[in-house]
Scaffold this active site. Structure first.
Site, PDB file in Angstrom:
ATOM      1  CB  CYS A 180      -0.975  -0.063   1.169  1.00  0.00           C
ATOM      2  SG  CYS A 180      -2.469   0.875   0.864  1.00  0.00           S
ATOM      3  CG  HIS A 213      -2.986  -3.320   4.250  1.00  0.00           C
ATOM      4  ND1 HIS A 213      -2.005  -2.646   4.952  1.00  0.00           N
ATOM      5  CD2 HIS A 213      -3.654  -2.376   3.553  1.00  0.00           C
ATOM      6  CE1 HIS A 213      -2.079  -1.352   4.697  1.00  0.00           C
ATOM      7  NE2 HIS A 213      -3.074  -1.165   3.853  1.00  0.00           N
ATOM      8  CD  GLU A 227      -0.210  -5.364   6.528  1.00  0.00           C
ATOM      9  OE1 GLU A 227      -0.102  -5.953   5.426  1.00  0.00           O
ATOM     10  OE2 GLU A 227      -0.569  -4.168   6.609  1.00  0.00           O
TER      11      GLU A 227
HETATM   12  N1  GLN Z   1      -3.745   6.222   0.974  1.00  0.00           N
HETATM   13  C1  GLN Z   1      -2.465   5.999   1.592  1.00  0.00           C
HETATM   14  C2  GLN Z   1      -1.382   6.798   0.895  1.00  0.00           C
HETATM   15  O1  GLN Z   1      -1.618   7.396  -0.096  1.00  0.00           O
HETATM   16  C3  GLN Z   1      -2.106   4.531   1.576  1.00  0.00           C
HETATM   17  C4  GLN Z   1      -3.069   3.774   2.463  1.00  0.00           C
HETATM   18  C5  GLN Z   1      -2.484   2.551   3.086  1.00  0.00           C
HETATM   19  O2  GLN Z   1      -1.285   2.348   3.157  1.00  0.00           O
HETATM   20  N2  GLN Z   1      -3.370   1.729   3.614  1.00  0.00           N
HETATM   21  O3  GLN Z   1      -0.276   6.836   1.356  1.00  0.00           O
END
Ligand code: GLN
Length: 189
Positions: free
Chosen positions: A78, A172, A174
């Site tokens: 992410c 994610h 994890e």
């Molecule tokens: N929206 C977040 C970003 O732009 C990422 C979200 C996440 O890591 N769950 O950094």
């Protein structure tokens, strides 16, 4: 330290727990010295702008770039994936990043209506039933370079990709009890 989780902000503890459940020696890393001795490194989810700024402030962008250049495995989930991307759509102004992987990502790409959701993904290279993936304000991979292998899509959008020993995920792993994504990453060592 076998596997380090970059611990400046974000879902650090969950990755450490997932690794320890697999019997892997793992710990949080916050300095260039700690990064250098890891066999593999994870950039967790969180807020990519915050993580990037803190990495810049603590002098960690170059050590992680060097880590990748030395051929050791790097997983970004992410926000971590956003930091790895060479191009970031909707980047915050002056968002520091590593720019090590030949992908273009769009932040928060699923929009406000679907802030968070779960989906079952068929992930290439991973056998067995589909992987349950948790997406939280997730980015999408909009474009990939010639050396990048697409591993999974959701509704046609690329959400997992690999380039050499770099693995980038929109979701994610994890946050579920399925160990297969971490196992796949660890097999890159
Ligand atoms: N929206 C977040 C970003 O732009 C990422 C979200 C996440 O890591 N769950 O950094």
């Amino acid at each position: 330290m076998a596997v380090g989780v970059l611990a400046v902000q974000g879902a650090v503890r969950e990755h450490l727990e997932a690794l320890r459940r697999l019997g892997i020696e793992a710990g949080p890393v916050r300095t260039a010295e700690e990064i250098a001795v890891c066999e593999a490194l994870i950039l967790p989810g969180g807020e990519s702008t915050t993580i990037g700024k803190l990495m810049d402030r603590y002098g960690l962008l170059q050590p992680v770039t060097d880590f990748v250049a030395s051929g050791k495995p790097l997983l970004g989930t992410c926000a971590g994936m956003i930091l790895m991307a060479k191009k970031i759509g909707a980047a915050a102004e002056d968002q520091p990043s590593l720019a090590v992987m030949d992908i273009t990502v769009e932040r928060n790409a699923f929009g406000r209506q679907t802030d968070s959701f779960e989906a079952d993904l068929e992930v290439e290279e991973i056998d067995g039933p589909p992987i349950r993936a948790v997406f939280i304000r997730a980015p999408i991979i909009m474009a990939v370079g010639p050396e990048v292998q697409v591993l999974a899509r959701h509704n046609g959008h690329v959400v997992a990709a690999r380039q050499g020993r770099m693995l980038a995920l929109s979701f994610h792993p994890e946050l579920t009890s399925d160990p297969r994504i971490h196992q796949y990453f660890l097999s890159m060592r």
